[in-house]
Design an enzyme around this catalytic site. Structure first.
Site, PDB file in Angstrom:
ATOM      1  N   CYS A 119       0.909  -1.182   0.149  1.00 51.99           N
ATOM      2  CA  CYS A 119      -0.129   0.081  -0.034  1.00 51.99           C
ATOM      3  C   CYS A 119       0.709   1.228  -0.056  1.00 51.99           C
ATOM      4  O   CYS A 119       2.035   1.281   0.201  1.00 51.99           O
ATOM      5  CB  CYS A 119      -1.022  -0.080   1.097  1.00 51.99           C
ATOM      6  N   CYS A 121       0.012   4.083   1.782  1.00 56.79           N
ATOM      7  CA  CYS A 121      -0.566   5.107   2.957  1.00 56.79           C
ATOM      8  C   CYS A 121       0.402   5.332   3.911  1.00 56.79           C
ATOM      9  O   CYS A 121       0.649   6.275   4.644  1.00 56.79           O
ATOM     10  CB  CYS A 121      -1.793   4.680   3.535  1.00 56.79           C
ATOM     11  N   LYS A 195     -11.910  -4.909   2.960  1.00 58.38           N
ATOM     12  CA  LYS A 195     -11.526  -4.312   3.916  1.00 58.38           C
ATOM     13  C   LYS A 195     -12.352  -3.003   4.425  1.00 58.38           C
ATOM     14  O   LYS A 195     -12.439  -2.389   3.583  1.00 58.38           O
ATOM     15  CB  LYS A 195     -10.070  -3.639   3.404  1.00 58.38           C
ATOM     16  N   ARG A 205      -2.868   2.945  13.454  1.00 59.46           N
ATOM     17  CA  ARG A 205      -2.389   4.038  12.840  1.00 59.46           C
ATOM     18  C   ARG A 205      -1.293   4.596  13.461  1.00 59.46           C
ATOM     19  O   ARG A 205      -0.447   5.259  12.890  1.00 59.46           O
ATOM     20  CB  ARG A 205      -3.366   4.974  12.658  1.00 59.46           C
ATOM     21  N   GLU A 233     -16.764  -7.973  -3.795  1.00 57.25           N
ATOM     22  CA  GLU A 233     -15.271  -7.698  -4.020  1.00 57.25           C
ATOM     23  C   GLU A 233     -14.641  -8.814  -4.038  1.00 57.25           C
ATOM     24  O   GLU A 233     -13.272  -9.012  -4.849  1.00 57.25           O
ATOM     25  CB  GLU A 233     -14.947  -6.777  -2.603  1.00 57.25           C
ATOM     26  N   LYS A 248     -11.224  -7.756   6.636  1.00 56.37           N
ATOM     27  CA  LYS A 248     -10.411  -7.265   7.630  1.00 56.37           C
ATOM     28  C   LYS A 248     -11.477  -6.075   8.026  1.00 56.37           C
ATOM     29  O   LYS A 248     -12.015  -5.299   7.227  1.00 56.37           O
ATOM     30  CB  LYS A 248      -9.463  -6.555   7.097  1.00 56.37           C
ATOM     31  N   SER A 274      -5.863  -4.417  15.054  1.00 60.01           N
ATOM     32  CA  SER A 274      -5.221  -3.817  16.333  1.00 60.01           C
ATOM     33  C   SER A 274      -6.081  -3.369  17.202  1.00 60.01           C
ATOM     34  O   SER A 274      -5.781  -3.625  18.266  1.00 60.01           O
ATOM     35  CB  SER A 274      -4.522  -2.457  15.810  1.00 60.01           C
ATOM     36  N   TYR A 313      -2.068 -10.121  16.132  1.00 54.54           N
ATOM     37  CA  TYR A 313      -0.807  -9.721  16.832  1.00 54.54           C
ATOM     38  C   TYR A 313      -0.749 -10.550  18.292  1.00 54.54           C
ATOM     39  O   TYR A 313       0.278 -10.608  19.049  1.00 54.54           O
ATOM     40  CB  TYR A 313      -1.077  -8.273  17.723  1.00 54.54           C
TER      41      TYR A 313
HETATM   42 ZN   LIG Z   1      -3.555   1.933   2.806  1.00 58.98          ZN
END
Ligand SMILES: [Zn+2]
Length: 323
Positions: A119, A121, A195, A205, A233, A248, A274, A313
């Protein structure tokens, strides 16, 4: 035949009987451990995710070794670059943080499966997953080429699978085409197909330093209210060549996992994100919940819903508990 001829409790009498008829198995071989890797030598705790750190490459190699010893199948790598720009060039830099980490980890632990998140981002100054136009809209088609370059550079660095997480239309096919053209036809793609634009990503984040600088991601991530759309999707991604599809987050979307599994019949991964992790950690730290019991129950439920692979995690803890 109903009661009294039928008594469901007969097969629940002992642990051995319960084990014999258990329908869902949770083992480290189904688990993927996500890791955040940065440049520099520091190991930085992530405040909202107790027990998870942002790692240097050498720490990542060490943690990868621990994961492998515990029998965990795979890692999912996220890069935290030193610099960001408008077009996320750190994502497709051959000497970028993920590319360097993949080389170091695969060299040290050749049998561990290394999956990379694909990605922009984490690498863009604006924090969006694609190219931003002057009016603030995300340019879908201009983003595809950058994502494809990123995937190819990860595969060439030695990643065993690439996982596009951006939610642009057509990215799975664009990645497949680019990988095939560059001699990486044997590198599978794990598509983040469904997602959702979820509030449960909050702690991530902080970890990946990837919050959008303006607006939100609802023009590309999915509306949490939609399940038919999630199935569409996933089917489109399979048609474009995805080898595995993903849902997700996981726990608030167990119905979506089930429906995607039934509709696609391809391996399905679910990302126990998370916020799901932090909720249980916080409740356990406060003494409200038994961490081990609730985590094992949550991950078993994700598998029962239809997930072949669980990204979590909790993976290392779970692998230890299951020993
Ligand atoms: Zn992203």
């Amino acid at each position: 035949m109903a009661f009294p001829a039928t008594r469901m409790r007969r097969l629940r009498k002992t642990g051995v009987l319960r084990g014999m008829v258990r329908e869902t198995e949770l083992s480290p071989s189904h688990l993927v451990y996500p890791m955040f890797v940065g440049l520099g030598e520091a190991r930085a705790p992530i405040e909202a995710m107790p027990g998870i750190d942002r790692l240097s490459i050498s720490h990542a190699v060490e943690e990868a070794g621990q994961a492998q010893e515990l029998g965990i199948a795979a890692l999912l790598l996220f890069g935290v670059p030193a610099d960001k720009d408008e077009v996320g060039s750190g994502a497709y830099d051959e000497e970028g943080v993920v590319q360097l980490a993949v080389r170091a980890i695969t060299e040290a632990h050749p049998d561990l499966v290394v999956i990379t998140d694909v990605c922009l981002c984490g690498y863009t100054s604006h924090g969006h997953c694609g190219v931003v136009l002057e009016d603030g809209r995300i340019d879908n088609d201009a983003t595809l080429d950058l994502l494809a370059r990123t995937a190819v550079s990860h595969a060439q660095a030695g990643a065993h699978a690439v996982a596009p997480s951006d939610m642009m239309d057509g990215r799975v096919g664009a990645l497949r085409g680019a990988l095939d053209a560059e001699g990486c036809q044997d590198t599978p793609s794990v598509a983040y197909s469904a997602k959702f634009a979820s509030a449960f990503y909050g702690p991530f984040r902080e970890a990946a330093d990837s919050a959008p600088a303006f607006g939100d991601r609802r023009s590309y991530q999915m509306d949490p209210a939609n399940a038919d759309e999630a199935v569409r999707e996933a089917l489109l991604d399979v048609e474009e060549g995805a080898d595995m599809v993903m849902v997700k987050p996981a726990l608030p979307y167990l119905d979506v996992i089930r429906r995607v599994k039934e509709a696609t019949r391809v391996p399905v991964a679910a990302y126990n994100v998370s916020g799901e992790y932090s909720m249980l950690k916080a409740a356990a730290a406060a003494g409200y919940l038994d961490e081990r019991a609730t985590v094992l129950e949550a991950l078993t439920a994700i598998r029962r819903a239809g997930a072949d692979v669980v990204i979590s995690y909790h993976a290392k803890d779970v692998a230890r508990w299951l020993r």
